[in-house]
Design a protein around this motif. Structure first.
Motif, mmCIF file in Angstrom:
data_model
loop_
_atom_site.group_PDB
_atom_site.id
_atom_site.type_symbol
_atom_site.label_atom_id
_atom_site.label_comp_id
_atom_site.label_asym_id
_atom_site.label_seq_id
_atom_site.Cartn_x
_atom_site.Cartn_y
_atom_site.Cartn_z
ATOM 1 N N LYS A 9 0.819 -1.207 0.000
ATOM 2 C CA LYS A 9 0.000 0.000 0.000
ATOM 3 C C LYS A 9 0.855 1.261 0.000
ATOM 4 O O LYS A 9 0.554 2.237 -0.687
ATOM 5 N N ASP A 10 1.952 1.237 0.776
ATOM 6 C CA ASP A 10 2.779 2.440 0.927
ATOM 7 C C ASP A 10 4.145 2.315 0.261
ATOM 8 O O ASP A 10 4.993 3.194 0.430
ATOM 9 N N LEU A 11 4.398 1.243 -0.460
ATOM 10 C CA LEU A 11 5.731 1.026 -1.043
ATOM 11 C C LEU A 11 5.626 0.852 -2.556
ATOM 12 O O LEU A 11 4.948 -0.041 -3.049
ATOM 13 N N GLU A 12 6.317 1.737 -3.282
ATOM 14 C CA GLU A 12 6.324 1.702 -4.738
ATOM 15 C C GLU A 12 7.727 1.331 -5.248
ATOM 16 O O GLU A 12 8.736 1.745 -4.675
ATOM 17 N N ASN A 14 18.773 -0.072 -12.609
ATOM 18 C CA ASN A 14 18.425 1.052 -11.738
ATOM 19 C C ASN A 14 17.181 0.675 -10.922
ATOM 20 O O ASN A 14 16.170 0.264 -11.480
ATOM 21 N N LEU A 15 17.281 0.814 -9.611
ATOM 22 C CA LEU A 15 16.180 0.459 -8.719
ATOM 23 C C LEU A 15 15.794 1.680 -7.890
ATOM 24 O O LEU A 15 16.646 2.301 -7.245
ATOM 25 N N ASP A 16 14.503 2.035 -7.920
ATOM 26 C CA ASP A 16 13.966 3.120 -7.103
ATOM 27 C C ASP A 16 12.853 2.569 -6.218
ATOM 28 O O ASP A 16 11.925 1.909 -6.715
ATOM 29 N N LEU A 17 12.941 2.869 -4.932
ATOM 30 C CA LEU A 17 11.908 2.497 -3.976
ATOM 31 C C LEU A 17 11.391 3.765 -3.300
ATOM 32 O O LEU A 17 12.185 4.624 -2.889
ATOM 33 N N GLY A 18 10.081 3.878 -3.210
ATOM 34 C CA GLY A 18 9.484 5.049 -2.567
ATOM 35 C C GLY A 18 8.475 4.632 -1.517
ATOM 36 O O GLY A 18 7.598 3.798 -1.780
ATOM 37 N N TYR A 19 8.610 5.192 -0.312
ATOM 38 C CA TYR A 19 7.709 4.859 0.794
ATOM 39 C C TYR A 19 6.934 6.102 1.206
ATOM 40 O O TYR A 19 7.518 7.096 1.673
ATOM 41 N N GLY A 56 21.808 5.645 -2.960
ATOM 42 C CA GLY A 56 21.378 6.946 -2.469
ATOM 43 C C GLY A 56 20.064 6.844 -1.713
ATOM 44 O O GLY A 56 19.283 5.900 -1.898
ATOM 45 N N ALA A 57 19.842 7.829 -0.847
ATOM 46 C CA ALA A 57 18.606 7.869 -0.066
ATOM 47 C C ALA A 57 18.218 9.328 0.151
ATOM 48 O O ALA A 57 19.077 10.210 0.226
ATOM 49 N N SER A 58 16.935 9.555 0.214
ATOM 50 C CA SER A 58 16.450 10.910 0.485
ATOM 51 C C SER A 58 15.224 10.825 1.393
ATOM 52 O O SER A 58 14.465 9.855 1.356
ATOM 53 N N PHE A 59 15.056 11.890 2.178
ATOM 54 C CA PHE A 59 13.973 11.913 3.161
ATOM 55 C C PHE A 59 13.378 13.319 3.186
ATOM 56 O O PHE A 59 14.112 14.318 3.232
#
Length: 224
Positions: free
Chosen positions: A101-104, A163-168, A204-207
């Motif tokens: 639900k919250d993870l793309e 390339n892997l992108d994860l968004g929460y 990399g990570a961003s918040f």
């Protein structure tokens, strides 16, 4: 008389295509082919300095330019042809899923090929048998092959990448990339052990705090 003529032809082709297997998986291709060919022709008709200077009242009387160290101009003919082909192509497999639900998740797997090839050939020599006929068959003294500009060059590169992108919840993001390159420039076909590839990694990570906590959201709205 010295004359130089250059003729060139160019071709540049670009193709881009994409196919969607479903709402989450697609395949794309981007390619470019550039070709160039040119022919350069040069010739000199030659000239014999036969004039004898008379009546100048100087020390030149009775002399020719040969006596002054000037050599006759020898006729010649040269033709050089070069061809270049540069290819670039990308194939990419794309995944776009809402894992929870919250993870793309977005994942891209791809391949890249670059191939650059050039060949060049030259013929020619001195002493034209028939004046005004400019062709290699009319050259009486062709230059040896090794003294002319003949050869080719080629460089090829093969790359694999991911390339892997994860968004929460739109406030926490993670990214990871990987690339593997193998190029003929750093390879030695005589020794297979030297034909090694090179790997590149990145993480990399961003918040975004104001999206992650209600306190920051209220403060952001107050400031706005």
């Amino acid at each position: 008389m010295l004359d130089l003529t250059i003729k060139q032809q160019h071709f540049n082709g670009i193709i881009s295509a994409e196919y969607a297997f479903n709402d989450h998986i697609s395949l794309s291709y981007n390619g470019n082919l550039l070709t160039n060919s040119s022919t350069a022709t040069s010739y000199n008709n030659g000239f014999v300095f036969s004039r004898v200077y008379e009546g100048t009242g100087t020390g030149l009387d009775g002399l020719t330019l040969h006596d002054l160290g000037q050599n006759d101009i020898v006729s010649n003919y040269y033709q050089q042809t070069s061809r270049t082909k540069n290819y670039y192509g990308d194939v990419m497999l794309n995944f776009n899923y809402q894992l929870f639900k919250d993870l793309e998740m977005k994942l891209n797997l791809g391949n890249n090929i670059r191939d650059n090839y050039t060949t060049y050939n030259q013929v020619g020599g001195t002493n034209l048998q028939i004046p005004g006929f400019y062709n290699i068959v009319n050259v009486l003294n062709p230059d040896p092959f090794y003294s002319l500009n003949n050869g080719f060059s080629r460089s090829r590169t093969l790359a694999l990448f991911a390339n892997l992108d994860l968004g929460y919840r739109d406030y926490l993001f993670l990214n990871a990339t990987y690339r593997y390159d193998k190029t003929s420039v750093t390879s030695n076909w005589r020794e297979a052990s030297n034909n090694k590839g090179y790997s590149y990694y990145s993480f990399g990570a961003s918040f975004i705090p104001y999206k992650g906590f209600s306190f920051y959201q209220r403060r952001y709205l107050e400031l706005c």
